[in-house]
Scaffold this active site. Structure first.
Site, PDB file in Angstrom:
ATOM      1  N   ALA C  12      53.650 -13.408 -51.961  1.00 40.22           N
ATOM      2  CA  ALA C  12      53.455 -12.253 -52.826  1.00 40.22           C
ATOM      3  C   ALA C  12      52.066 -12.266 -53.424  1.00 40.22           C
ATOM      4  CB  ALA C  12      54.504 -12.260 -53.923  1.00 40.22           C
ATOM      5  N   CYS C  13      51.626 -11.091 -53.898  1.00 41.98           N
ATOM      6  CA  CYS C  13      50.368 -10.983 -54.618  1.00 41.98           C
ATOM      7  C   CYS C  13      50.374 -11.966 -55.766  1.00 41.98           C
ATOM      8  CB  CYS C  13      50.295  -9.595 -55.249  1.00 41.98           C
ATOM      9  SG  CYS C  13      49.198  -8.484 -54.448  1.00 41.98           S
ATOM     10  N   PRO C  14      49.293 -12.578 -56.124  1.00 41.68           N
ATOM     11  CA  PRO C  14      48.011 -12.681 -55.434  1.00 41.68           C
ATOM     12  C   PRO C  14      47.866 -14.029 -54.754  1.00 41.68           C
ATOM     13  CG  PRO C  14      47.735 -13.332 -57.704  1.00 41.68           C
ATOM     14  CD  PRO C  14      49.224 -13.190 -57.457  1.00 41.68           C
TER      15      PRO C  14
END
Lengths: 182, 221, 75
Positions: C12-14
């Site tokens: 997932a981000c980041p």
């Protein structure tokens, strides 16, 4: 001459459909879209109020009675919207449209892919994060859109207060992310 | 040619598993138009709202716009490009909103727009929201956008997002009695006057933009 | 010239960018880092970070929605 036309089309296809648009362009378009939303919906863009309704309708589908929740008993307009159902609810439609629009956009660039969950920590992060956002948005009368973007654009003080404290939350969240969820 | 380019040229040409997603795109477009038509039969306005939603989804996805990143990246990665972009979005919207508010007030109407009671609850809610969006990898709009992009993590996040919203709705009465009722709705022009509030906000947004630019590039020096 | 690979698929981000930044100090001038991602955000923020720091970046789409980003250290 035909090859020139084909080249132009290929170039257009790449820049508009496939390549990402610059942030500043997205920003201007979002600003404009919010104005149009405000005009048509009599109220600026908001995302999370619809989630209360989605929860209520799901609860109803299982035999529950959400109309006794204070959110509805204390707010006649909300009660009316509850009775109206999903397809009469602007906030729900615009959210669904967002999901479909994002899908359309990704598919048009042939970039759609189902990303499955990789680790248990992602499940915890997703569930915990969602819960915090859902409850937090109720307290602040909105989320990053309703209580931040739309609020500041409306010249409401609560938008600026939200902005300061969402940054605090992001700081705490970042520490947690690196420590437990990376 | 750089080393990377040389290396790329030398790589064995593996069959790239790419299939055009024309089918998905066509299916999506069909849904978009079908729902649009269905809604317009009930009420034209709903159809317009649907297309506005589609527009939001397209713009967010195409520009990879992320509010979460605008607040998280200055802390975690040192980047402020999205922070600056949000300032632009706010400024553009503020212009249009002010026009709408002003013309309504001139006609003797009320203050329209998202002006809500401000108080400790705003701070608490914002902190909770900020934590939640960073750990789950998406804010409200970001979660919806990523659902459309195929991230199952955000589909999962939506379930508790709804649950949290429901809990908040059930507790609405308690929060109203103890916090919302006494909290004022503060419309900035009422404190600073129209010019003060309007230009003051734009100035502040501009200031944040400049600061964010300095913040990102100072490390290069 | 050494090659460093990072598998950031499904992250997932980041996290993809954070992984790059974490590993980056290990690279010497001329070394190449290859990051595999399937996140549209990372597709933007990793090259942005690398280019701002003055390194060479090449992106290759490996399959629908999956990219390999090649970053050559150019300190």
């Amino acid at each position: 001459m035909a090859t020139r036309a084909v080249q132009e089309l290929q170039f257009l296809k790449k820049t508009v459909l496939i390549d990402a648009w610059p942030y500043w362009l997205g920003a201007i378009l979002l600003g404009l879209l919010n104005i149009v939303i405000f005009i048509y919906m009599a109220s600026p863009w908001g995302v999370t109020t619809a989630f209360v309704f989605w929860g209520a309708w799901i609860y109803q589908a299982f035999g529950g009675h959400p109309e006794v929740w204070s959110f509805f008993t204390l707010q006649p307009a909300m009660m009316a919207a509850l009775k109206g159902g999903f397809w009469a609810h602007g906030g729900s439609i615009i959210n669904l449209g967002l999901i479909v629009g994002a899908f359309l956009s990704a598919a048009a660039a042939s970039q759609f892919k189902i990303k499955k969950i990789k680790a248990g920590r992602q499940v915890v992060a997703a569930l915990l994060g969602g819960l915090l956002m859902g409850y937090g948005a109720r307290l602040a009368f909105g989320c990053n859109i309703g209580a931040y973007f739309s609020a500041i654009a409306s010249m409401s003080l609560h938008g600026w207060v939200f902005g300061v404290f969402i940054l605090v939350g992001a700081l705490i969240g970042s520490k947690l992310l690196v420590k437990y969820f990376m | 040619m750089s080393e990377t380019q040389i290396m790329l040229r030398k790589r064995p040409l593996t069959a790239v598993k790419k299939k055009s997603q024309l089918g998905y795109t066509a299916a999506a477009l069909t849904v978009v138009i079908a729902v649009g038509m269905y809604l317009s039969q009930m009420k034209t306005l709903l159809s317009i709202i649907w297309f506005l939603g589609i527009g939001l989804g397209v713009v967010l996805q195409k520009s990879r716009f992320c509010f979460t990143a605008s607040l998280r990246d200055p802390i975690l990665t040192g980047s402020t490009s999205l922070t600056r972009a949000t300032m632009i979005a706010f400024a553009v919207a503020a212009l249009g909103f002010a026009a709408l508010q002003f013309t309504t007030l001139l006609k003797g109407g009320p203050i329209i727009g998202g002006v809500q009671p401000v108080g400790i609850h705003t701070a608490i809610g914002a902190v909770l929201f900020g934590i939640g969006m960073v750990i789950s990898g998406g804010c409200a709009s970001g979660t919806l956008m990523r659902m459309g992009e195929g991230f199952t993590m955000q589909w999962l996040s939506l379930t508790t997002f709804i649950l949290g919203s429901v809990l908040g709705a059930i507790h609405f009465g308690w929060w109203t009695d103890n916090f919302f009722k006494a909290a004022p709705k503060i419309y900035l022009p009422e404190i600073f006057g129209w010019a003060g509030a309007f230009f003051g906000q734009l100035a502040l947004l501009g200031l944040i933009y400049v600061f964010a630019t300095w913040y990102e590039y100072r490390k290069a020096n | 010239m050494a090659e460093f690979t990072i598998d950031a698929l499904g992250e997932a981000c980041p996290i993809p960018l954070l992984k790059c930044q974490k590993k980056w100090p290990e690279l010497k001038n001329g070394d190449v880092m290859i990051v595999s991602i399937d996140h549209s955000c990372a597709l933007k923020n990793i090259p942005e970070w690398a280019r701002k720091a003055g390194h060479n970046v090449e992106v290759e789409e490996v399959e629908d929605g999956v990219w390999d980003i090649y970053i050559e250290k150019n300190a």
